[in-house]
Design an enzyme around this catalytic site. Sequence first.
Site, short mmCIF file in Angstrom:
data_model
loop_
_atom_site.label_atom_id
_atom_site.label_comp_id
_atom_site.label_asym_id
_atom_site.label_seq_id
_atom_site.Cartn_x
_atom_site.Cartn_y
_atom_site.Cartn_z
N GLY A 8 41.25 47.15 32.03
CA GLY A 8 40.42 46.07 31.50
C GLY A 8 39.06 46.61 31.08
CB CYS A 43 28.82 34.38 27.46
SG CYS A 43 29.33 35.15 29.00
CB VAL A 81 47.65 49.03 33.27
CG1 VAL A 81 48.12 49.67 34.57
CG2 VAL A 81 46.58 49.89 32.60
CD GLU A 181 37.55 17.07 33.69
OE1 GLU A 181 37.48 18.06 32.94
OE2 GLU A 181 38.01 17.13 34.84
CB THR A 275 42.18 46.78 46.67
OG1 THR A 275 42.69 48.12 46.67
CG2 THR A 275 41.63 46.43 45.30
N GLY A 284 35.23 41.78 39.15
CA GLY A 284 35.19 40.75 38.11
C GLY A 284 35.96 39.48 38.48
#
Length: 562
Positions: A8, A43, A81, A181, A275, A284
Amino acid sequence: MQRILIVGGVAAGASAATRARRLDEHAEITIFERGGFVSFANCGLPYYIGGIIESRESLLLQTPEKLKRRFNIDVRLRHEVISIDREGKRILVKNLQDEGEGWYKYDRLILAPGAAPIHPTFGGVDSDNVFHLRTIEDSDALRLFLDESRVCRATIVGAGFIGLEAAEMLVHRGISVDVVELTPQVLPPLDPDMAAMVAEHLSEKGVSLHLGQAVENLAARNGRVFSVELPDGRTIKTDVVLLSIGIRPITDLARNAGLAVGPRGGIRVNERLETSDPAILAAGDAVEVIHAVTGQPVLIPLAGPANKHGRIAGAVAATGSGPAYPTVAGTAIIGLFGLSVATCGLSYKAAKAAGIEAESVMVTRRHHAGYYPGGEHMTIKLVYQPGTRRVLGGQIVGGPGVDRRIDVISTVIHFEGTTDDLASLDLAYAPQFGAAKDPAHIAAFVAGNQENGLIRHVRAEEVDQLIRSGYSVVDVRHPDEFFSGAIAGAVNISLEELRAEQHRLSPDRPILLYCEVGQRGYYAARILHGLGRDDVVNLAGGLVAYEIHKRTTAGASPPEHH
Ligand SMILES: Cc1cc2nc3c(=O)[nH]c(=O)nc-3n(C[C@H](O)[C@H](O)[C@H](O)COP(=O)(O)OP(=O)(O)OC[C@H]3O[C@@H](n4cnc5c(N)ncnc54)[C@H](O)[C@@H]3O)c2cc1C
């Protein structure tokens, strides 16, 4: 020479790669990105759709060529990946252009795959005119459609941050916008009273809101949606649909490799972003972070945490150590048709849902000294823990200066500060910038007054019940204000007349005071308290909060025009 591979290449991945390079000139660093772009500004996508950002190139913060030349980082675009062999410390990568596959060995692997938009299951979602907004490719597709088709009406499903930013941008393009919504409010992280102010503003700007409505079906003809069907039988005609109902962390690689996933469904990491396999880091939107107030794992998919994660993961991968990643307060801000809306920490409803005892105060103040021209109002809701006075959260709706105040409150939360800490912060002031008693200070003062027993506030939604239970309602504004609109059944005794007119108040009935936004109500409460009344409450946010509450509960969504 160690090999660092990164999955990523956007916020977290690109930050990790460049930080690793700055700390280790000799490492072999490779980013695999399955999309066609690296390090782009997600963004900015809504503003590219709206045409505020004109050039698509400005969204591309880096290119593979620049990353190679400046940082000696290899970027493989359109390379996915597909699995991790932890034993062999290697990953299997598929080249999406020629379908070829190959193994790559790593010493340290950083997973930064981000999150994927949730694709709902109702009918019609796979039609040609239904879009998501997550990647450059998504925004290219949507913008092309808007440029080339005759789009008069758009429907956005989901009134979260991205959905509402997109709503503004579509209105900016001259398109009539409906937003559907599921929850009864816009911006679900906010408390309903603050969200109601935003909803009113959106309605004033021509956005049609359908709150508390789940889309049931998208009716399509020849592969194109023409109508959105709601459960109550109503339909919304539309030329395009944007789905913005949330995202979920991408964890399949991690799960398949047997890495631990946390209770919220994100990859579990420690504070060094390792991890459950220390050779593999993750960063992220894909990872769970620790909430600054609850101390619990949460998903907070925002650019700030992702970039800072990347920086730490890059350092840990390159050097074996890095700063500890702190907790996250979820500080976020959005601009909507000139209105700024910001939040950090816990809302009142989130605190209650988490079983945390909470109180709140609401104040409305100008963003800079009233005597200096151009001051605009902002409403701050400060949530704190009674007793300890710890600041739990803040929400602000207003004009200029909202960004600064939310960052101040977020900083207090970060340091586990109290309302007293907030009240005593030394903040910059000159007439055009703030006030000697800043709006953030005022919110803290009011909380302190409440904690010290100087005042008791009630919320707008409690008013009707208090009236039914026998409270006298006293409007302490000037008579001119009273006659232009007041709470039904209220008597008017202005603040200035209160001492002289106190005999008009029944000694047997408790008193609910209110003014426009709460300040004069507080002064009146102190007068009455000084005169021996201890059965007085003040309406938080004043008539403004009450009227918004009434309007939004009377007709949850404004009338439709179809
Ligand atoms: C429209 C929009 C507006 C936003 N606005 C704001 C904002 O104003 N403020 C804010 O704080 N945040 C905002 N965000 C959120 C912010 O962009 C994200 O939090 C941030 O980009 C997350 O960074 P990331 O690196 O974790 O994930 P991403 O940016 O999603 O990057 C992950 C990348 O990994 C790639 N990838 C995934 N799996 C694989 C694989 N197996 N192999 C190779 N590559 C893979 C993906 O293709 C993707 O490009 C916005 C997001 C969007 C979509």
